[in-house]
Design a protein around this motif. Structure first.
Motif, PDB file in Angstrom:
ATOM      1  N   SER A  59       0.833  -1.202   0.000  1.00 35.98           N
ATOM      2  CA  SER A  59       0.000   0.000   0.000  1.00 35.98           C
ATOM      3  C   SER A  59       0.869   1.254   0.000  1.00 35.98           C
ATOM      4  CB  SER A  59      -0.921  -0.013   1.217  1.00 35.98           C
ATOM      5  OG  SER A  59      -1.665   1.170   1.288  1.00 35.98           O
ATOM      6  N   ASN A  60       1.917   1.256   0.812  1.00 36.73           N
ATOM      7  CA  ASN A  60       2.823   2.409   0.850  1.00 36.73           C
ATOM      8  C   ASN A  60       3.538   2.597  -0.479  1.00 36.73           C
ATOM      9  OD1 ASN A  60       2.137   2.897   3.492  1.00 36.73           O
ATOM     10  ND2 ASN A  60       3.952   1.931   4.358  1.00 36.73           N
ATOM     11  N   THR A  61       3.945   1.502  -1.102  1.00 33.02           N
ATOM     12  CA  THR A  61       4.604   1.582  -2.406  1.00 33.02           C
ATOM     13  C   THR A  61       3.655   2.147  -3.452  1.00 33.02           C
ATOM     14  OG1 THR A  61       5.994  -0.313  -1.846  1.00 33.02           O
ATOM     15  CG2 THR A  61       5.804   0.241  -4.173  1.00 33.02           C
ATOM     16  N   ARG A  62       2.399   1.709  -3.410  1.00 27.19           N
ATOM     17  CA  ARG A  62       1.406   2.215  -4.358  1.00 27.19           C
ATOM     18  C   ARG A  62       1.188   3.715  -4.161  1.00 27.19           C
ATOM     19  NH1 ARG A  62      -3.751   3.021  -3.589  1.00 27.19           N
ATOM     20  NH2 ARG A  62      -3.834   1.701  -1.753  1.00 27.19           N
ATOM     21  N   LYS A  63       1.075   4.150  -2.906  1.00 26.38           N
ATOM     22  CA  LYS A  63       0.892   5.576  -2.633  1.00 26.38           C
ATOM     23  C   LYS A  63       2.103   6.382  -3.091  1.00 26.38           C
ATOM     24  CE  LYS A  63      -2.154   5.036   1.360  1.00 26.38           C
ATOM     25  NZ  LYS A  63      -2.254   5.148   2.825  1.00 26.38           N
ATOM     26  N   GLU A  64       3.298   5.838  -2.849  1.00 21.63           N
ATOM     27  CA  GLU A  64       4.522   6.526  -3.260  1.00 21.63           C
ATOM     28  C   GLU A  64       4.582   6.675  -4.777  1.00 21.63           C
ATOM     29  OE1 GLU A  64       9.300   5.649  -3.218  1.00 21.63           O
ATOM     30  OE2 GLU A  64       8.086   4.818  -1.609  1.00 21.63           O
ATOM     31  N   LEU A  65       4.214   5.619  -5.501  1.00 19.97           N
ATOM     32  CA  LEU A  65       4.210   5.684  -6.965  1.00 19.97           C
ATOM     33  C   LEU A  65       3.167   6.675  -7.472  1.00 19.97           C
ATOM     34  CD1 LEU A  65       4.683   1.941  -7.926  1.00 19.97           C
ATOM     35  CD2 LEU A  65       6.305   3.803  -8.248  1.00 19.97           C
ATOM     36  N   THR A  66       2.007   6.704  -6.837  1.00 19.66           N
ATOM     37  CA  THR A  66       0.964   7.644  -7.228  1.00 19.66           C
ATOM     38  C   THR A  66       1.443   9.081  -7.039  1.00 19.66           C
ATOM     39  OG1 THR A  66      -0.741   6.056  -6.609  1.00 19.66           O
ATOM     40  CG2 THR A  66      -1.424   8.343  -6.828  1.00 19.66           C
ATOM     41  N   GLN A  67       2.080   9.343  -5.901  1.00 18.17           N
ATOM     42  CA  GLN A  67       2.613  10.689  -5.647  1.00 18.17           C
ATOM     43  C   GLN A  67       3.723  11.026  -6.634  1.00 18.17           C
ATOM     44  OE1 GLN A  67       3.763  10.481  -1.543  1.00 18.17           O
ATOM     45  NE2 GLN A  67       1.730  11.013  -0.781  1.00 18.17           N
ATOM     46  N   SER A  68       4.549  10.037  -6.942  1.00 13.47           N
ATOM     47  CA  SER A  68       5.638  10.258  -7.891  1.00 13.47           C
ATOM     48  C   SER A  68       5.092  10.592  -9.278  1.00 13.47           C
ATOM     49  CB  SER A  68       6.520   9.008  -7.959  1.00 13.47           C
ATOM     50  OG  SER A  68       7.511   9.151  -8.927  1.00 13.47           O
ATOM     51  N   TYR A  69       4.052   9.865  -9.705  1.00 12.72           N
ATOM     52  CA  TYR A  69       3.448  10.143 -11.007  1.00 12.72           C
ATOM     53  C   TYR A  69       2.829  11.543 -11.032  1.00 12.72           C
ATOM     54  CZ  TYR A  69       3.922   5.145 -11.958  1.00 12.72           C
ATOM     55  OH  TYR A  69       4.400   3.885 -12.152  1.00 12.72           O
ATOM     56  N   ALA A  70       2.166  11.931  -9.950  1.00 11.88           N
ATOM     57  CA  ALA A  70       1.563  13.262  -9.879  1.00 11.88           C
ATOM     58  C   ALA A  70       2.644  14.336  -9.932  1.00 11.88           C
ATOM     59  CB  ALA A  70       0.740  13.399  -8.605  1.00 11.88           C
ATOM     60  N   TYR A  71       3.748  14.110  -9.238  1.00 10.57           N
ATOM     61  CA  TYR A  71       4.853  15.067  -9.251  1.00 10.57           C
ATOM     62  C   TYR A  71       5.453  15.187 -10.643  1.00 10.57           C
ATOM     63  CZ  TYR A  71       9.534  16.912  -8.501  1.00 10.57           C
ATOM     64  OH  TYR A  71      10.689  17.651  -8.602  1.00 10.57           O
ATOM     65  N   GLU A  72       5.677  14.050 -11.294  1.00 13.65           N
ATOM     66  CA  GLU A  72       6.241  14.065 -12.651  1.00 13.65           C
ATOM     67  C   GLU A  72       5.304  14.771 -13.635  1.00 13.65           C
ATOM     68  OE1 GLU A  72       9.221  13.127 -13.705  1.00 13.65           O
ATOM     69  OE2 GLU A  72       9.837  12.497 -11.711  1.00 13.65           O
ATOM     70  N   ALA A  73       4.011  14.550 -13.490  1.00 11.90           N
ATOM     71  CA  ALA A  73       3.044  15.214 -14.377  1.00 11.90           C
ATOM     72  C   ALA A  73       3.058  16.722 -14.149  1.00 11.90           C
ATOM     73  CB  ALA A  73       1.645  14.654 -14.140  1.00 11.90           C
ATOM     74  N   ALA A  74       3.097  17.156 -12.896  1.00 10.58           N
ATOM     75  CA  ALA A  74       3.142  18.592 -12.592  1.00 10.58           C
ATOM     76  C   ALA A  74       4.437  19.205 -13.107  1.00 10.58           C
ATOM     77  CB  ALA A  74       3.003  18.814 -11.092  1.00 10.58           C
ATOM     78  N   LEU A  75       5.535  18.471 -12.974  1.00 10.83           N
ATOM     79  CA  LEU A  75       6.824  18.958 -13.463  1.00 10.83           C
ATOM     80  C   LEU A  75       6.815  19.092 -14.986  1.00 10.83           C
ATOM     81  CD1 LEU A  75       9.656  19.706 -12.444  1.00 10.83           C
ATOM     82  CD2 LEU A  75      10.313  17.331 -12.810  1.00 10.83           C
ATOM     83  N   ALA A  76       6.242  18.111 -15.666  1.00  7.01           N
ATOM     84  CA  ALA A  76       6.159  18.168 -17.128  1.00  7.01           C
ATOM     85  C   ALA A  76       5.264  19.328 -17.575  1.00  7.01           C
ATOM     86  CB  ALA A  76       5.630  16.853 -17.678  1.00  7.01           C
ATOM     87  N   GLN A  77       4.160  19.533 -16.875  1.00 12.73           N
ATOM     88  CA  GLN A  77       3.267  20.639 -17.212  1.00 12.73           C
ATOM     89  C   GLN A  77       3.972  21.978 -17.017  1.00 12.73           C
ATOM     90  OE1 GLN A  77      -0.310  20.726 -14.866  1.00 12.73           O
ATOM     91  NE2 GLN A  77      -1.313  22.197 -16.201  1.00 12.73           N
ATOM     92  N   SER A  78       4.707  22.110 -15.942  1.00 15.13           N
ATOM     93  CA  SER A  78       5.452  23.338 -15.679  1.00 15.13           C
ATOM     94  C   SER A  78       6.515  23.569 -16.745  1.00 15.13           C
ATOM     95  CB  SER A  78       6.107  23.250 -14.294  1.00 15.13           C
ATOM     96  OG  SER A  78       6.931  24.361 -14.066  1.00 15.13           O
ATOM     97  N   ALA A  79       7.221  22.511 -17.137  1.00 18.65           N
ATOM     98  CA  ALA A  79       8.242  22.632 -18.184  1.00 18.65           C
ATOM     99  C   ALA A  79       7.622  23.041 -19.511  1.00 18.65           C
ATOM    100  CB  ALA A  79       9.003  21.316 -18.329  1.00 18.65           C
ATOM    101  N   MET A  80       6.443  22.490 -19.826  1.00 21.45           N
ATOM    102  CA  MET A  80       5.771  22.866 -21.078  1.00 21.45           C
ATOM    103  C   MET A  80       5.345  24.330 -21.048  1.00 21.45           C
ATOM    104  SD  MET A  80       3.534  19.410 -21.925  1.00 21.45           S
ATOM    105  CE  MET A  80       2.234  20.371 -22.579  1.00 21.45           C
TER     106      MET A  80
END
Length: 136
Positions: A59-80
């Protein structure tokens, strides 16, 4: 299955015991043997706790991956967004340089600008348009 046929014992060999031609002795017996531990050392509790811990880790790994994906998406949006803003600034700079070069040409035609100013303005326009084309 465990049994005893006279002076000979047998384990899981029912061929001997079911053979009617076999001689049965008075001290023969047949029975069922079951082994069940009276105390297992809380082994099942430990297994349950281990499984609960594994479930929590998953469960913790799943939450960590979800947060990581959200962070990467926000970072990509900011870069764009930053890239779009940079492109718009470069486009504006190129247009201003082109207008400046046209004004320098007009001033040169009227004799109020030097050839050096004209060359610098044209070089700036070329530089901005080639760097803009290289970025695309």
């Amino acid at each position: 299955m465990v049994g005893y046929l006279g002076a000979q014992g047998f384990d899981d060999n029912w061929g001997k015991s079911l053979d009617l031609t076999n001689n049965w002795y008075g001290n023969s017996y047949i029975g069922l043997q079951a082994a069940m531990p009276l105390f297992n050392g809380f082994d099942s509790d430990t297994k349950i706790k281990k499984q609960l811990l594994k479930q929590q880790q998953s469960s913790n790994t799943r939450k960590e991956l979800t947060q990581s994906y959200a962070y990467e998406a926000a970072l990509a949006q900011s870069a764009m967004a930053q890239t779009l803003e940079n492109w718009q600034v470069k486009k504006s700079n190129a247009q201003l340089a082109k207008q400046s070069a046209e004004l320098v040409k007009i001033r040169r035609d009227e004799g109020r600008a030097t050839i050096r100013e004209t060359l610098d303005a044209n070089a700036l326009v070329c530089l901005l348009y080639t760097s803009d084309a290289a970025d695309e």
